[in-house]
Design an enzyme around this catalytic site. Structure first.
Site, PDB file in Angstrom:
ATOM      1  N   ARG A 103      67.514-115.695 -12.477  1.00 29.68           N
ATOM      2  CA  ARG A 103      66.667-116.648 -11.775  1.00 29.68           C
ATOM      3  C   ARG A 103      67.544-117.596 -10.948  1.00 29.68           C
ATOM      4  NH1 ARG A 103      61.442-117.007 -10.096  1.00 29.68           N
ATOM      5  NH2 ARG A 103      60.412-118.942 -10.674  1.00 29.68           N
ATOM      6  N   THR A 160      57.033-110.636  -3.803  1.00 30.75           N
ATOM      7  CA  THR A 160      57.823-110.067  -4.893  1.00 30.75           C
ATOM      8  C   THR A 160      57.650-108.545  -5.057  1.00 30.75           C
ATOM      9  OG1 THR A 160      57.746-112.203  -5.982  1.00 30.75           O
ATOM     10  CG2 THR A 160      58.274-110.388  -7.407  1.00 30.75           C
TER      11      THR A 160
HETATM   12  N1  GLU Z   1      57.848-116.835  -7.593  1.00 28.86           N
HETATM   13  C1  GLU Z   1      56.989-116.134  -8.491  1.00 28.86           C
HETATM   14  C2  GLU Z   1      57.501-116.200  -9.903  1.00 28.86           C
HETATM   15  O1  GLU Z   1      58.671-116.278 -10.127  1.00 28.86           O
HETATM   16  C3  GLU Z   1      56.850-114.717  -8.116  1.00 28.86           C
HETATM   17  C4  GLU Z   1      56.138-114.603  -6.849  1.00 28.86           C
HETATM   18  C5  GLU Z   1      55.321-113.387  -6.771  1.00 28.86           C
HETATM   19  O2  GLU Z   1      55.267-112.583  -7.660  1.00 28.86           O
HETATM   20  O3  GLU Z   1      54.697-113.225  -5.781  1.00 28.86           O
HETATM   21  O4  GLU Z   1      56.728-116.165 -10.807  1.00 28.86           O
END
Ligand code: GLU
Length: 599
Positions: A115, A410
């Site tokens: 992360r 993602t």
């Molecule tokens: N930033 C999101 C997360 O870490 C993921 C974004 C997404 O899946 O579109 O949970």
């Protein structure tokens, strides 16, 4: 069912034909789904005997498959796949982003945290304006301010050192070849470029690469070459992760972040050099005959999935399978109520545990069977509407409620290898095209907007507030399922799955778990089921996929129903028995461009 599918295809086709201006101006739609729905193509799944990989883009799957065929392990396949995704699916993930990985090496389950981290100069005022009010999401996302130190490359290096079979440099070959030779722009990439036409081209580097001289997005099939990325990947292939974190690339990232003309950020060369990927204990919970393992904080995914399973174990959801692909109202009721309860705890308690302790004895208290049975007892015949966070045993903390809603983009990949290992990895630049800043051939993340913009509410400080060096809370839920042995050790690996989708990820992944484990669907059928659930607000249903009679029944039980595009990107590989043979069966999400390959 067929009729519903074709309606969606027609809708998607209509979307692809909308003019760029209309797409760019649809701010309301952007608010809902930055990585927009671009189609629905029914998929059949595929079988393999020895190894298999599934990812969100065929070229990326192919790269992973090449590694598996040459004797690679699952992590070798994942690295090759991720490098190609950086090139061909830049809207979703890449080396400028972060990831969570859950990996089984044939004996033990490992969890790796890649992360992003907040710069050391960041404070809880990062997303507040000079009057102390949260800035708009747009102001938060676009520019340098939202970029955290990327984690993907360090995390993959850490996992490769332990579990890799092929040489590190070899894993970069498919992506370098493709970046040099060029790849055909896919319909989804093209649609997202059109959608982002008011935003992404404001970065001159991205404009020159993704758009032509007239500002039009590269058309579908256009052969796009990325020599800058080829150069970066060659350096990382040769010099390892240090080439990314301690050299030219790190300097270029920090300069890009600092020099944004209107929204500069705080990330420095030192923040990048100091980045550490972490191995952490996975979150594992027993569910009926299985052991289900996921990612621990700073992702909320593993805990939320385990809580939902622990709650649902007290309900008769297994007795309410879909009939001919049509979801049952009672199943939606139970599933969405369990979601409300789990999301309430998630929003209150879960953040980066290196900074903020979980209540009581931590994960053990949040997953305590008695606690979850008490939570399940709150489910009645009518919807509770919205749930309050519970009080896990021994709770000593009271936090404000985080209302940050991460937005869907993602990517997800899964792989199983010929050595008995397998993995599930969710990887992300956060929003579509991340912070819209391109450097050295790849996009920089905006993952810091996954922090709560507000630092406190009337109940106290918010667990997921910005702090220097902290990791923003995630919903990513890479998941592995094993047969239970009775002891602590996992039995055979039976399923690997996960999805993008912002905070909805938890519900998408849960749908596949309930679909395969409780309803005996194969993984493709489970992925293709309509998406549904609740994030402790309305009951959310995938638009056009749930029958009017079912919706009427839910409403009669007090559910506020909201239908919208739920653009999951599920991938899954599950074990099946066919003609007396043990096989892998893989599925990819019909809502995106992914495929499965294996032998
Ligand atoms: N930033 C999101 C997360 O870490 C993921 C974004 C997404 O899946 O579109 O949970």
């Amino acid at each position: 069912m067929t009729r519903l599918y074709s309606t969606r295809v027609a809708l998607a086709a209509a979307l692809l034909c909308i003019g760029p201006a209309a797409l760019a101006q649809d701010a309301a739609a952007l608010q809902r789904a930055p990585e927009i729905a671009t189609g629905y193509a029914e998929k059949q799944g595929a079988v393999a005997r020895r190894y298999m990989v599934a990812a969100a883009n065929p070229l990326a799957t192919e790269a992973g498959y090449r590694m598996l065929k040459q004797g690679g392990s699952a992590i070798d396949a994942a690295i090759a796949t991720q490098m190609v995704l950086t090139l061909v699916e830049p809207q979703s993930s890449g080396i400028g982003g972060g990831a969570f990985l859950v990996l089984y090496d044939g004996r033990k389950v490992h969890s790796y945290d890649g992360r992003e981290t907040a710069p050391m100069a960041a404070t809880e005022r990062l997303f507040l304006d000079k009057d102390g009010k949260p800035v708009s999401r747009e102001q938060g996302i676009v520019g340098g301010r939202s970029t955290g130190a990327p984690g993907v490359v360090r995390m993959l290096e850490l996992a490769h050192r332990k579990h890799g079979k092929l040489a590190w440099a070899k894993l970069f070959e498919p992506a370098i070849e493709l970046a040099d030779r060029g790849f055909a722009v896919s319909p989804r990439l093209n649609a997202l470029l059109r959608y982002d036409q008011a935003r992404l081209p404001r970065d001159p580097v991205a404009a020159a690469y993704f758009y032509d001289r007239d500002g039009q997005p590269r058309p579908v099939g256009h052969v796009l070459k990325n020599p800058e990325l080829a150069k970066s990947l060659r350096e990382i292939a040769r010099g390892g992760a240090d080439a990314f974190y301690k050299g030219r690339i790190a300097r270029d990232i920090a300069a890009k972040v600092a020099n944004h003309p209107t929204n500069p950020g705080l990330l420095t060369v030192k923040d990048i050099a100091d980045y550490r990927a972490k191995e952490r204990d996975p979150v594992c919970a027993d569910y009926r005959k299985w052991k289900v393992c996921g990612a621990p904080p700073p992702s909320s995914g593993g805990i939320a999935v385990a809580q939902m399973l622990g709650i649902l174990e007290n309900t008769p959801i297994a007795a309410h399978p879909p009939v001919e692909g049509q979801l049952d109202a009672e199943a939606i009721h139970l599933f969405s109520e369990a979601g409300r309860l789990a999301y309430a705890d998630r929003n209150r308690y879960v953040a980066d545990t290196d900074f903020i302790p979980l209540p009581g004895k931590g994960i053990a208290s949040m997953l305590d069977r008695n606690y979850l049975a008490q939570r399940a007892a709150l489910i009645g015949d009518r919807s509770m509407g919205s749930a309050q966070a519970g009080t896990p045993q021994g709770m000593q903390v009271a936090w404000g409620t985080d209302t940050a809603l991460d937005r869907p983009s993602t990517s997800h990949l899964v792989a199983v290898d010929q050595y008995g290992g397998g993995l599930s990895m969710t990887t992300s630049v956060e929003d579509a095209f991340g912070s819209r800043q391109m450097v050295d051939g790849f996009m920089l993340n905006n993952q810091l907007t996954d922090f709560s913009f507000d630092a406190a509410d009337e109940n106290g400080p918010i667990a997921n507030r910005v702090q220097p060096g902290k990791r923003p809370r995630s919903a990513m839920s890479p998941t592995l399922v094993f047969e239970r042995t009775g002891g602590n050790e996992p039995g055979r690996l039976v399923l690997a799955t996960g999805s993008p989708g912002g905070s909805t990820i938890i519900n998408y992944v849960m749908k596949v778990l309930v679909g395969t484990l409780d309803w005996n669907l194969d993984v493709q059928q489970a992925i293709s089921l309509p998406n549904f659930g609740s994030r402790n607000g309305p009951t959310e249903l995938e638009a056009g996929r749930v029958g009017a009679d079912v919706i009427a029944r839910l409403k009669a039980r007090g559910h506020e129903v909201r239908e919208f595009d739920q653009n999951s990107g599920l991938q899954g590989i599950g074990r099946i028995r066919r003609d007396g043979q043990e096989l892998w069966f893989g599925g990819a999400d019909p809502r995106r461009e992914g495929i499965v390959r294996g032998d």
